[in-house]
Write an enzyme that holds these catalytic residues in place. Sequence first.
Site, PDB file in Angstrom:
ATOM      1  N   THR A  54       0.840  -1.037   0.163  1.00  0.00           N
ATOM      2  CA  THR A  54       0.038  -0.020  -0.006  1.00  0.00           C
ATOM      3  C   THR A  54       0.827   1.240   0.159  1.00  0.00           C
ATOM      4  O   THR A  54       0.565   2.308  -0.548  1.00  0.00           O
ATOM      5  CB  THR A  54      -1.050  -0.043   1.246  1.00  0.00           C
ATOM      6  OG1 THR A  54      -1.788  -1.120   1.070  1.00  0.00           O
ATOM      7  CG2 THR A  54      -1.720   1.249   1.400  1.00  0.00           C
ATOM      8  N   TYR A  67      -7.999   0.969  -3.880  1.00  0.00           N
ATOM      9  CA  TYR A  67      -6.666   1.311  -4.468  1.00  0.00           C
ATOM     10  C   TYR A  67      -5.853   0.028  -4.753  1.00  0.00           C
ATOM     11  O   TYR A  67      -6.376  -1.206  -4.489  1.00  0.00           O
ATOM     12  CB  TYR A  67      -5.870   2.025  -3.353  1.00  0.00           C
ATOM     13  CG  TYR A  67      -5.621   1.232  -2.117  1.00  0.00           C
ATOM     14  CD1 TYR A  67      -6.368   0.976  -1.221  1.00  0.00           C
ATOM     15  CD2 TYR A  67      -4.088   0.657  -2.235  1.00  0.00           C
ATOM     16  CE1 TYR A  67      -5.928   0.274   0.077  1.00  0.00           C
ATOM     17  CE2 TYR A  67      -3.924  -0.353  -1.024  1.00  0.00           C
ATOM     18  CZ  TYR A  67      -4.906  -0.381  -0.023  1.00  0.00           C
ATOM     19  OH  TYR A  67      -4.418  -1.155   0.877  1.00  0.00           O
ATOM     20  N   SER A 100       1.501  -7.278  -0.277  1.00  0.00           N
ATOM     21  CA  SER A 100       2.193  -8.473   0.447  1.00  0.00           C
ATOM     22  C   SER A 100       1.379  -9.700   0.909  1.00  0.00           C
ATOM     23  O   SER A 100       1.703 -10.805   1.439  1.00  0.00           O
ATOM     24  CB  SER A 100       2.783  -7.874   1.790  1.00  0.00           C
ATOM     25  OG  SER A 100       1.691  -7.676   2.840  1.00  0.00           O
ATOM     26  N   THR A 133       1.770  -4.040   4.319  1.00  0.00           N
ATOM     27  CA  THR A 133       1.459  -4.088   5.920  1.00  0.00           C
ATOM     28  C   THR A 133       1.048  -5.605   6.201  1.00  0.00           C
ATOM     29  O   THR A 133       1.290  -6.170   7.363  1.00  0.00           O
ATOM     30  CB  THR A 133       0.569  -3.218   6.660  1.00  0.00           C
ATOM     31  OG1 THR A 133      -0.561  -3.372   5.806  1.00  0.00           O
ATOM     32  CG2 THR A 133       1.304  -1.685   6.350  1.00  0.00           C
ATOM     33  N   ASP A 134       0.363  -6.439   5.503  1.00  0.00           N
ATOM     34  CA  ASP A 134      -0.294  -7.653   5.625  1.00  0.00           C
ATOM     35  C   ASP A 134       0.517  -8.776   6.133  1.00  0.00           C
ATOM     36  O   ASP A 134       0.307  -9.461   7.011  1.00  0.00           O
ATOM     37  CB  ASP A 134      -1.217  -8.061   4.440  1.00  0.00           C
ATOM     38  CG  ASP A 134      -2.168  -7.270   4.042  1.00  0.00           C
ATOM     39  OD1 ASP A 134      -2.765  -6.503   4.994  1.00  0.00           O
ATOM     40  OD2 ASP A 134      -2.931  -7.268   3.187  1.00  0.00           O
ATOM     41  N   LYS A 206       0.676  -7.147  13.276  1.00  0.00           N
ATOM     42  CA  LYS A 206      -0.484  -6.238  12.707  1.00  0.00           C
ATOM     43  C   LYS A 206      -1.657  -6.710  13.481  1.00  0.00           C
ATOM     44  O   LYS A 206      -2.098  -7.479  13.746  1.00  0.00           O
ATOM     45  CB  LYS A 206      -0.843  -6.369  11.325  1.00  0.00           C
ATOM     46  CG  LYS A 206      -1.752  -5.341  10.500  1.00  0.00           C
ATOM     47  CD  LYS A 206      -1.756  -5.564   9.028  1.00  0.00           C
ATOM     48  CE  LYS A 206      -2.997  -4.614   8.703  1.00  0.00           C
ATOM     49  NZ  LYS A 206      -2.903  -4.599   7.147  1.00  0.00           N
ATOM     50  N   GLU A 325      -1.303 -28.145  29.894  1.00  0.00           N
ATOM     51  CA  GLU A 325      -2.926 -28.778  29.648  1.00  0.00           C
ATOM     52  C   GLU A 325      -2.426 -30.057  28.740  1.00  0.00           C
ATOM     53  O   GLU A 325      -3.014 -30.982  28.417  1.00  0.00           O
ATOM     54  CB  GLU A 325      -3.796 -28.036  29.139  1.00  0.00           C
ATOM     55  CG  GLU A 325      -4.202 -26.884  30.086  1.00  0.00           C
ATOM     56  CD  GLU A 325      -5.441 -26.196  29.498  1.00  0.00           C
ATOM     57  OE1 GLU A 325      -6.547 -26.652  29.855  1.00  0.00           O
ATOM     58  OE2 GLU A 325      -5.077 -25.221  28.893  1.00  0.00           O
TER      59      GLU A 325
END
Length: 370
Positions: A54, A67, A100, A133-134, A206, A325
Amino acid sequence: MTNDTLTSASRRQSLIAMLSIPVIALAASSFTINTAAYAADNLPRVLVLATGGTIAGQADPRAAGAYKSGQITGEQLVASVPGLDKLASVNAEQISSIGSQDMNDKVWFALAQRIQQAFDKNEADAVVITHGTDTLEETAFFLDNVVKGDKPVVIVGSMRPATAVSADGPGNLYEAFQVAADPRSRGRGVMAVLNDKIQSARSVTKTNTTSVETFMSPNDGPIGYVDTAGGVRFLAQAGAKRTTYALPASDPLPRVEIVYSHANMDAIPIEDAISHGAKGIVLAGVGDGNTSKPALDALEAAAKKGIIVVRATRVRSGFVTRNVEVDDDKNGFVVSEDLNPQKARVLTQLLIASGVTAPAELQKAFTATW
Ligand code: ASP
């Protein structure tokens, strides 16, 4: 910082001017290299490796707010932020032009090789990677585990495209340069710089789909802050423990699947992963990396076949602890500690590729930081 540092308005204006330059169409997998030399001065030499995202996005005329990622080159991005030339001597290269969500082993290997070459041949003092950013946190963590040396590597993105009102990319890029150019940034591994925060590759994640305040380090917080007026402030000492693995001779990395646990969980996702050739399975478990009885039974059977099983958690913060556990010793499982499932997957891939497959050795690698 001098007073000629930039207001976000002037950065935006300058970027909008840049966007009138016709964008070079780059195929998703194309690798083009800009051979422009660094300017001859005494500023730190920063190599920019652009991958898309982006931060390089432009408005899509089909719908308001829509976009497309990766439309602007790294060179255009750098040229659009006034003042970078006062922080560093810059050379920009285009590694890929993708969102990404499409990040892949090929691009990761190209990044790792180019960074290592630039450091080993003393071509650059620091690297800044522009990225979507992903999956930014996964690329940061991958590179943190394979790039050797103590020169700074900074990864940066933005939540809003270059054409948005209040685009965050130019400011983030400026701050990434401030960090890259700062001598105190050495020895800190790969750092993510967005929205005034400096965060470690291991911890950053993120947390919000749209907000510019999205990158957090849930267990330990940022390692520092940066802003144009105050400059760089590190809160933590340099010298974080970091183990690096040899970059495998070629991509792809071994297949490791993430299986997401939920109420009413059965064994089918685990059996599917195995039938598709997974060499490892990372459980995005509930709570302390737990899952249902049928899923645990399937994971135990997988471990018996030599498939690496790593218990991580779908919970945002905290640690996954051995033998609470779930009987990890008996089942031959590994726990991810603080690594979220997507980073546990990357480390498992690198460990398998390095020939580390015994659960005790794997566990040592996951707990190396503590
Ligand atoms: N889908 C975009 C990407 O990761 C989102 C962003 O960059 O913020 O490339």
